[in-house]
Design a protein around this motif. Structure first.
Motif, PDB file in Angstrom:
ATOM      1  N   ASP A  31      27.825 -11.783 -24.209  1.00 34.92           N
ATOM      2  CA  ASP A  31      27.817 -12.318 -22.852  1.00 34.92           C
ATOM      3  C   ASP A  31      29.007 -11.809 -22.050  1.00 34.92           C
ATOM      4  OD1 ASP A  31      25.521 -13.691 -23.448  1.00 34.92           O
ATOM      5  OD2 ASP A  31      26.555 -15.564 -23.937  1.00 34.92           O
ATOM      6  N   THR A  32      30.167 -11.663 -22.719  1.00 34.68           N
ATOM      7  CA  THR A  32      31.357 -11.190 -22.016  1.00 34.68           C
ATOM      8  C   THR A  32      31.212  -9.734 -21.598  1.00 34.68           C
ATOM      9  OG1 THR A  32      32.706 -12.719 -23.321  1.00 34.68           O
ATOM     10  CG2 THR A  32      33.863 -10.961 -22.163  1.00 34.68           C
ATOM     11  N   LEU A  33      30.690  -8.916 -22.522  1.00 33.89           N
ATOM     12  CA  LEU A  33      30.470  -7.509 -22.167  1.00 33.89           C
ATOM     13  C   LEU A  33      29.419  -7.387 -21.074  1.00 33.89           C
ATOM     14  CD1 LEU A  33      30.528  -5.864 -25.701  1.00 33.89           C
ATOM     15  CD2 LEU A  33      32.307  -5.791 -23.965  1.00 33.89           C
ATOM     16  N   GLY A  34      28.402  -8.260 -21.148  1.00 30.23           N
ATOM     17  CA  GLY A  34      27.394  -8.305 -20.092  1.00 30.23           C
ATOM     18  C   GLY A  34      26.595  -7.029 -19.982  1.00 30.23           C
ATOM     19  N   GLU A  35      26.065  -6.805 -18.777  1.00 29.96           N
ATOM     20  CA  GLU A  35      25.261  -5.621 -18.506  1.00 29.96           C
ATOM     21  C   GLU A  35      26.109  -4.540 -17.851  1.00 29.96           C
ATOM     22  OE1 GLU A  35      21.925  -6.784 -16.207  1.00 29.96           O
ATOM     23  OE2 GLU A  35      21.090  -8.122 -17.736  1.00 29.96           O
ATOM     24  N   VAL A  36      25.570  -3.363 -17.773  1.00 30.61           N
ATOM     25  CA  VAL A  36      26.295  -2.244 -17.178  1.00 30.61           C
ATOM     26  C   VAL A  36      25.299  -1.386 -16.407  1.00 30.61           C
ATOM     27  CG1 VAL A  36      26.000  -0.736 -19.178  1.00 30.61           C
ATOM     28  CG2 VAL A  36      27.932  -0.366 -17.646  1.00 30.61           C
ATOM     29  N   ASP A  37      25.772  -0.851 -15.298  1.00 30.93           N
ATOM     30  CA  ASP A  37      24.968   0.094 -14.538  1.00 30.93           C
ATOM     31  C   ASP A  37      25.125   1.468 -15.193  1.00 30.93           C
ATOM     32  OD1 ASP A  37      23.573   1.587 -12.771  1.00 30.93           O
ATOM     33  OD2 ASP A  37      24.750   1.056 -10.992  1.00 30.93           O
ATOM     34  N   LEU A  38      24.021   2.007 -15.688  1.00 29.52           N
ATOM     35  CA  LEU A  38      24.099   3.283 -16.392  1.00 29.52           C
ATOM     36  C   LEU A  38      24.639   4.401 -15.505  1.00 29.52           C
ATOM     37  CD1 LEU A  38      20.786   3.231 -18.469  1.00 29.52           C
ATOM     38  CD2 LEU A  38      23.091   2.595 -19.188  1.00 29.52           C
ATOM     39  N   GLU A  39      24.562   4.234 -14.198  1.00 30.95           N
ATOM     40  CA  GLU A  39      25.098   5.251 -13.290  1.00 30.95           C
ATOM     41  C   GLU A  39      26.618   5.326 -13.379  1.00 30.95           C
ATOM     42  OE1 GLU A  39      23.395   7.362 -11.541  1.00 30.95           O
ATOM     43  OE2 GLU A  39      21.438   6.554 -12.099  1.00 30.95           O
TER      44      GLU A  39
END
Length: 388
Positions: free
Chosen positions: A197-205
């Motif tokens: 949850d802390t790392l969360g999501e990331v925009d691959l761009e």
């Protein structure tokens, strides 16, 4: 974009002329082979074994080597007359949910470009049908001398095709997973969830190839006659014995990297430690480990006091320990009253000692005075006798 294959999509009785173009490109840095002594290029020359001479690309064709070593020439015309419907056609054979496709099967990706105005209407029809059904199309096609499997899906307003490996080309994961029995506790899963949850999501761009950038820096430095930058010290890859501590540290590091303040770990989490570190190992929480590192040697902190007491208690006999425990565990009220009485008694004894000391001093003084008087009287009597 330049097309690499021209053909058509076979959608039942509907034929859609298309051009196949690459959907991806490589940005990796390529190197040349050189002679290390003088820097000369190393090249591969194509030489005919029979004539022992170098031949040009126009003179090179295809051939199949038989079991006995005989070479059977195969021309492009021979391949163009293969008795396959997929020779120049992407033949759709089924429509399935996207989650039915194992990502391990995915290979190269292509875009299917509509081949002219006549293809616009059927192309759009297939694209919208795929959108509304939330499915992907499974197709067969021939490319580079072999029949292949593909998956068609919608990307934006275009149709993309992923080459798929045949099912028998994907290996089973036998012998890959750990063969030892491991128990994962709920607290460890909770910390792993917290880390996710802390790392969360990331925009691959936002992701980029750091290795390629580092290689470019090295090339630029050497071209300018400078010393290449030094590599950073890699993180230690020692054996992790305390999994809970490693997870807690990872959660804190992830939060700090995102600019979030470090949160205090829950007491339940701190109390739980990895039991796989050994039954005889000393279990210490993270806060205790930090205090042990920062506290100077020889200081009488709580930890050192408790450790010394524990050692003395362990060395003492059990009976004396039991007696000591009984004698040192009275009720609070009794202890308070006894301590008060002891204090008063001590005060009385001190006062009595002071009085006795004063009396002794006075007695000694009076005795000294009497002795002096007697001595003076004796001297006076002796003097009178001499005079008479």
């Amino acid at each position: 974009m330049r097309s690499i294959w021209n053909g058509a999509i076979s959608f039942g009785l509907v034929s859609i002329p298309i051009k196949l173009v690459n959907a991806t490109e490589s940005h990796s840095i390529s190197f040349r082979q050189i002679h290390t002594e003088d820097g000369g290029r190393i090249r591969y020359r194509k030489v005919c074994e029979l004539e022992d001479r170098e031949v040009s690309s126009a003179e090179i064709g295809k051939g199949y080597e038989d079991a006995d070593g005989t070479i059977i020439p195969i021309t492009d015309e021979d391949l163009s007359h293969l008795p396959l419907p997929t020779a120049k056609t992407i033949e759709i054979v089924a429509f399935v949910p996207a989650d039915r496709i194992d990502p391990l099967q995915m290979d190269a990706a292509y875009y299917l470009q509509a081949g002219g105005a006549p293809a616009a209407k059927p192309y759009t029809l297939l694209r919208e049908a795929l959108k509304r059904s939330h499915k992907v199309a499974i197709a067969k096609y021939a490319l580079r001398g072999r029949e292949r499997l593909g998956m068609l899906r919608v990307v934006g307003e275009a149709i993309a095709m992923h080459g798929l490996l045949w099912p028998d080309e994907v290996r089973a994961p036998e012998g890959v997973a750990p063969d030892t029995s491991v128990t994962v506790r709920d607290k460890e899963l909770d910390l792993a969830d917290a880390l996710m949850d802390t790392l969360g999501e990331v925009d691959l761009e936002d992701l980029h190839d750091e290795y390629r950038e580092a290689v470019e820096e090295v090339v630029a430095a050497k071209a300018a006659g400078e010393t290449p930058p030094e590599a950073p010290t890699p993180p230690s890859s020692g054996k992790v014995l305390d999994l809970m501590a490693a997870l807690e540290k990872s959660v804190r590091a992830a939060k700090e990297s995102r600019g979030e303040g470090p949160e205090k770990a829950s007491s339940e989490t701190e109390e739980e430690t990895d039991q796989e570190t050994g039954s005889g190992a000393e279990v210490r929480h993270l806060s205790q480990r930090r205090s042990a590192r920062t506290a100077p040697k020889g200081t009488g902190g709580k930890k050192s006091t408790s450790t010394a007491t524990a050692k003395k208690t362990a060395a003492a006999p059990r009976k004396s320990t039991a007696k000591t425990a009984k004698s040192t565990q009275p009720a609070k009220k009794t202890t308070a009253s006894k301590s008060t009485a002891a204090t008063k008694s001590t005060a009385k004894k001190a006062a009595a000692k002071k009085t006795t000391a004063k009396g002794a001093t006075a007695k000694g003084t009076s005795e000294k005075g009497t002795t002096a008087k007697k001595s003076a009287a004796k001297k006076t009597t002796a003097a009178r006798k001499r005079t008479a």
